[in-house]
Write a protein that holds these residues in place. Structure first.
Motif, mmCIF file in Angstrom:
data_model
loop_
_atom_site.group_PDB
_atom_site.id
_atom_site.type_symbol
_atom_site.label_atom_id
_atom_site.label_comp_id
_atom_site.label_asym_id
_atom_site.label_seq_id
_atom_site.Cartn_x
_atom_site.Cartn_y
_atom_site.Cartn_z
ATOM 1 N N ASN A 58 -11.383 -9.089 -17.823
ATOM 2 C CA ASN A 58 -11.562 -10.230 -16.904
ATOM 3 C C ASN A 58 -11.496 -9.900 -15.422
ATOM 4 N N SER A 59 -11.052 -8.713 -15.082
ATOM 5 C CA SER A 59 -10.919 -8.392 -13.659
ATOM 6 C C SER A 59 -11.035 -6.891 -13.462
ATOM 7 N N GLY A 60 -11.257 -6.515 -12.210
ATOM 8 C CA GLY A 60 -11.365 -5.096 -11.877
ATOM 9 C C GLY A 60 -10.060 -4.356 -12.146
ATOM 10 N N SER A 61 -8.938 -5.020 -11.873
ATOM 11 C CA SER A 61 -7.636 -4.377 -12.120
ATOM 12 C C SER A 61 -7.477 -4.049 -13.597
ATOM 13 N N GLU A 62 -7.849 -5.007 -14.422
ATOM 14 C CA GLU A 62 -7.741 -4.779 -15.873
ATOM 15 C C GLU A 62 -8.664 -3.652 -16.322
ATOM 16 N N ALA A 63 -9.854 -3.620 -15.743
ATOM 17 C CA ALA A 63 -10.816 -2.580 -16.126
ATOM 18 C C ALA A 63 -10.258 -1.201 -15.773
ATOM 19 N N ASN A 64 -9.696 -1.087 -14.563
ATOM 20 C CA ASN A 64 -9.158 0.216 -14.158
ATOM 21 C C ASN A 64 -7.913 0.585 -14.967
ATOM 22 N N ASP A 65 -7.105 -0.400 -15.298
ATOM 23 C CA ASP A 65 -5.927 -0.143 -16.124
ATOM 24 C C ASP A 65 -6.362 0.429 -17.486
ATOM 25 N N ALA B 113 -7.903 4.430 -1.093
ATOM 26 C CA ALA B 113 -8.543 3.780 -2.239
ATOM 27 C C ALA B 113 -7.923 2.425 -2.517
ATOM 28 N N TYR B 114 -8.717 1.537 -3.114
ATOM 29 C CA TYR B 114 -8.177 0.299 -3.686
ATOM 30 C C TYR B 114 -8.722 0.159 -5.105
ATOM 31 N N HIS B 115 -7.801 0.045 -6.074
ATOM 32 C CA HIS B 115 -8.250 -0.078 -7.465
ATOM 33 C C HIS B 115 -7.638 -1.281 -8.161
ATOM 34 N N GLY B 116 -6.836 -2.090 -7.451
ATOM 35 C CA GLY B 116 -6.291 -3.284 -8.087
ATOM 36 C C GLY B 116 -4.829 -3.479 -7.799
ATOM 37 N N GLY B 117 -4.318 -4.609 -8.281
ATOM 38 C CA GLY B 117 -2.953 -4.997 -7.941
ATOM 39 C C GLY B 117 -1.988 -5.004 -9.116
ATOM 40 N N ALA C 209 -12.181 7.378 -8.620
ATOM 41 C CA ALA C 209 -12.621 7.150 -7.235
ATOM 42 C C ALA C 209 -13.655 6.039 -7.204
ATOM 43 N N GLU C 210 -13.579 5.231 -6.162
ATOM 44 C CA GLU C 210 -14.674 4.302 -5.876
ATOM 45 C C GLU C 210 -15.841 5.169 -5.410
ATOM 46 N N SER C 211 -17.055 4.727 -5.684
ATOM 47 C CA SER C 211 -18.186 5.561 -5.275
ATOM 48 C C SER C 211 -18.428 5.443 -3.771
ATOM 49 N N GLY D 204 -14.290 0.609 -0.842
ATOM 50 C CA GLY D 204 -14.579 -0.758 -0.408
ATOM 51 C C GLY D 204 -13.542 -1.313 0.554
ATOM 52 N N VAL D 205 -12.373 -1.636 0.006
ATOM 53 C CA VAL D 205 -11.293 -2.190 0.829
ATOM 54 C C VAL D 205 -10.964 -1.225 1.977
ATOM 55 N N GLY D 206 -11.141 0.065 1.736
ATOM 56 C CA GLY D 206 -10.868 1.092 2.745
ATOM 57 C C GLY D 206 -11.833 1.071 3.914
ATOM 58 N N ALA E 37 -15.446 6.472 -12.533
ATOM 59 C CA ALA E 37 -16.078 5.902 -11.330
ATOM 60 C C ALA E 37 -15.743 4.421 -11.280
ATOM 61 N N ASP E 38 -15.116 4.008 -10.193
ATOM 62 C CA ASP E 38 -14.828 2.591 -9.987
ATOM 63 C C ASP E 38 -16.038 1.991 -9.257
ATOM 64 N N GLU E 39 -16.835 1.240 -10.018
ATOM 65 C CA GLU E 39 -18.064 0.646 -9.479
ATOM 66 C C GLU E 39 -17.882 -0.843 -9.194
ATOM 67 N N VAL E 40 -16.627 -1.249 -9.005
ATOM 68 C CA VAL E 40 -16.342 -2.677 -8.834
ATOM 69 C C VAL E 40 -17.115 -3.264 -7.647
ATOM 70 N N GLN E 41 -17.246 -2.499 -6.567
ATOM 71 C CA GLN E 41 -18.011 -3.009 -5.417
ATOM 72 C C GLN E 41 -19.409 -2.408 -5.342
ATOM 73 N N THR E 42 -19.556 -1.172 -5.802
ATOM 74 C CA THR E 42 -20.814 -0.445 -5.549
ATOM 75 C C THR E 42 -21.885 -0.629 -6.618
ATOM 76 N N ALA F 273 -16.712 -4.791 -12.025
ATOM 77 C CA ALA F 273 -16.227 -6.183 -11.959
ATOM 78 C C ALA F 273 -17.029 -6.878 -10.866
ATOM 79 N N LYS F 274 -16.461 -7.831 -10.187
ATOM 80 C CA LYS F 274 -17.100 -8.522 -9.057
ATOM 81 C C LYS F 274 -18.571 -8.881 -9.323
ATOM 82 N N GLY F 275 -19.510 -8.065 -8.826
ATOM 83 C CA GLY F 275 -20.936 -8.408 -8.895
ATOM 84 C C GLY F 275 -21.471 -8.590 -10.299
HETATM 85 C C1 PLP Z 1 -13.041 -1.058 -5.838
HETATM 86 C C2 PLP Z 1 -12.163 -2.098 -6.463
HETATM 87 N N1 PLP Z 1 -11.605 -1.836 -7.653
HETATM 88 C C3 PLP Z 1 -10.823 -2.748 -8.257
HETATM 89 C C4 PLP Z 1 -10.556 -3.963 -7.676
HETATM 90 C C5 PLP Z 1 -9.669 -4.950 -8.372
HETATM 91 O O1 PLP Z 1 -10.436 -5.986 -8.854
HETATM 92 P P1 PLP Z 1 -9.761 -7.423 -9.193
HETATM 93 O O2 PLP Z 1 -9.362 -8.031 -7.905
HETATM 94 O O3 PLP Z 1 -10.866 -8.136 -9.904
HETATM 95 O O4 PLP Z 1 -8.613 -7.145 -10.087
HETATM 96 C C6 PLP Z 1 -11.123 -4.270 -6.449
HETATM 97 C C7 PLP Z 1 -10.851 -5.565 -5.798
HETATM 98 O O5 PLP Z 1 -11.108 -5.781 -4.635
HETATM 99 C C8 PLP Z 1 -11.951 -3.312 -5.819
HETATM 100 O O6 PLP Z 1 -12.509 -3.542 -4.635
#
Ligand code: PLP
Length: 446
Positions: free
Chosen positions: A126-133, A154-158, A226-228, A231-233, A259-264, A289-291
């Motif tokens: 359901n979310s990028g954090s879950e996907a990366n976990d 890097a940002y990969h979730g909370g 790694a994010e490709s 994003g947040v950075g 590869a974290d493709e959540v934004q890219t 996630a996201k897009g």
């Molecule tokens: C690159 C990247 N990975 C993971 C996440 C985490 O996604 P979510 O907020 O859907 O848990 C984000 C959120 O901004 C993100 O930018």
């Protein structure tokens, strides 16, 4: 003072009859978590969206230049996506993976069709954090190793595990969360040790991954994430060759590459459907996630069947992951990207924006760096081009002025010094020109 005009639209927003922004703010203060923050001195309330535009409660229109933080990929309330969701909502909303349902299977088939190599096994969450976990779990289960290399900035979730691989102090609570995680140098040409003028920068930054493996781990690692493009950075694109070299070092130490493709992902970089393709690599695990859902809570992990086998010993269960409604939406999003050639549009308008911003950089000293790919454009602001002292206050002020002029943009970077532009990929050239005019005026007013 110039007042740029928003390109016309035929969409007529509905009359808004709900609570005022002040009332909503009061409710939010009373009942919502106090850790969330708002953009703008005078908080903005958005009550309607159509493609690349949004409206506030007074009926004022804005161009959405950040798409709900790089999430609205094909356009707010895109009719094809809304129709797919409505159709499914009327028939059957929820199933579990315990029963068959065609939507999730057909969506997985279509998504896998977009992936290179053997990346064909999909997991929906359901979310990028879950996907990366889940990706981190997979890497550890498959390799039987523990240590993970992530990147600074890097940002990969909370969540607990994803906060560990995230590397910005602003997002890391003061609790134990980074066991076995080692953060390599950010391959950040503008601020890092090796700049844009170094043709070997990619290999040199990757050398730090090798050093971490040799000095900070047992010599074996579970993986590298790694994010490709970070994003947040602040939309930091790595020098060419970085991922290729980093992947080689990680694989030689028994690890897999995530590869974290959540934004890219999903064509946003314009030149490629996936961000990792811009570096000529094929990861072992891809998170998205996201897009993928254009704003609905949908995320995925795609890996090889061989790696997926490592999780079959236990039950992997996710109640909502890939439910019939979100799967209908995910499939519809992919159809729109294809049918409306949105990746090509992202490429062309990205080039147009970059060309316009290069001119603005000549004119406004506060612009230290313009970077990004496709509709993922970063403008890093500095107080002084030599010291590169981050211009955080100026960045916040540009956001305010842009909003006053009808443009919503985002910011990123450790110090909130980088403007982020990532609109829905249905942006038009007239919209892109509006973005440039508004930014020019906002920098002029600093
Ligand atoms: C690159 C990247 N990975 C993971 C996440 C985490 O996604 P979510 O907020 O859907 O848990 C984000 C959120 O901004 C993100 O930018």
């Amino acid at each position: 003072m110039k007042t740029p005009s928003l390109p016309p639209t035929e969409h007529q927003p509905r009359q808004y009859a709900g609570p005022t922004a002040a009332e909503v703010l009061a409710l939010r203060k009373q009942y919502l978590n106090p850790g969330i923050f708002l953009y703008y001195k005078q908080p903005l309330m958005v009550v309607e969206g159509a493609m690349q535009y949004v409206w506030d409660e007074t009926g004022r229109r804005y161009l959405d230049g950040i798409g709900g933080i790089v999430t609205v990929s094909v356009g707010h309330c895109h009719p094809h996506v809304v129709a797919a969701a409505n159709r499914q909502n009327e028939i059957y909303q929820h199933s579990t993976t315990l029963y068959l349902h065609p939507n999730v299977a057909q969506f997985a088939e279509k998504l896998a069709g977009k992936m290179p190599g053997d990346l064909k096994a999909c997991y929906f969450v359901n979310s990028g954090s879950e996907a990366n976990d889940l990706a981190l779990l997979m890497a550890r289960a498959y390799t039987q190793n523990y240590d993970v290399i992530s990147l600074r900035n890097a940002y990969h979730g909370g969540g607990a595990s994803t906060m560990g691989v995230t590397a910005h102090s602003s997002w890391k609570y003061n609790v134990p969360h980074s066991f076995g995680v080692h953060h390599a140098l950010a391959p950040y040409p503008y601020r890092g040790l090796f700049g844009y003028d170094d043709p070997d920068a990619g290999r040199k930054y990757a050398e730090d991954v090798k050093q971490l493996i040799d000095y900070a781990t047992p010599g074996k690692v579970a993986g590298f994430i790694a994010e490709s493009i970070q994003g947040v950075g602040g939309f930091v694109e790595f020098p060419q060759g970085y991922l290729q070299h980093a992947y080689e070092y990680v694989r030689a130490a028994g690890g897999v590459c995530i590869a974290d493709e959540v934004q890219t992902g999903f064509g946003r970089t314009g030149t490629h459907f996936w961000g990792f393709e811009t570096q000529g690599v094929i990861p072992d695990i891809v998170t998205m996630a996201k897009g993928i859902g254009n704003g609905c809570p949908l995320a995925a992990v795609v890996t090889t069947h061989q790696i997926a086998q490592s999780l079959v010993g236990k039950v992997h269960f996710n109640t909502f992951g890939g439910n019939p409604v979100v799967s209908a939406i995910g499939k519809a999003v992919l159809e729109v990207i294809e049918k409306e050639n949105l990746q090509v549009n992202a490429h062309q308008l990205g080039l147009h924006l970059q060309a316009g911003l290069a001119k603005l950089k000549e004119k406004h000293q506060v612009i230290g760096d313009v970077r990004g790919r496709g509709l993922m454009v970063g403008i890093e602001l500095v107080k002084d081009r030599t010291t590169k002292a981050p211009a955080s206050g100026e960045c916040a002020q540009v956001l305010e002025t842009a909003r006053d002029l009808g443009l919503l943009i985002g910011k990123g970077g450790l110090w909130g010094q980088t403007i982020r532009i990532a609109p829905p990929m249905c942006l038009t050239q007239a919209d892109a020109d509006f973005v440039l005019e508004v930014l020019d005026e906002s920098f002029t007013r600093l």
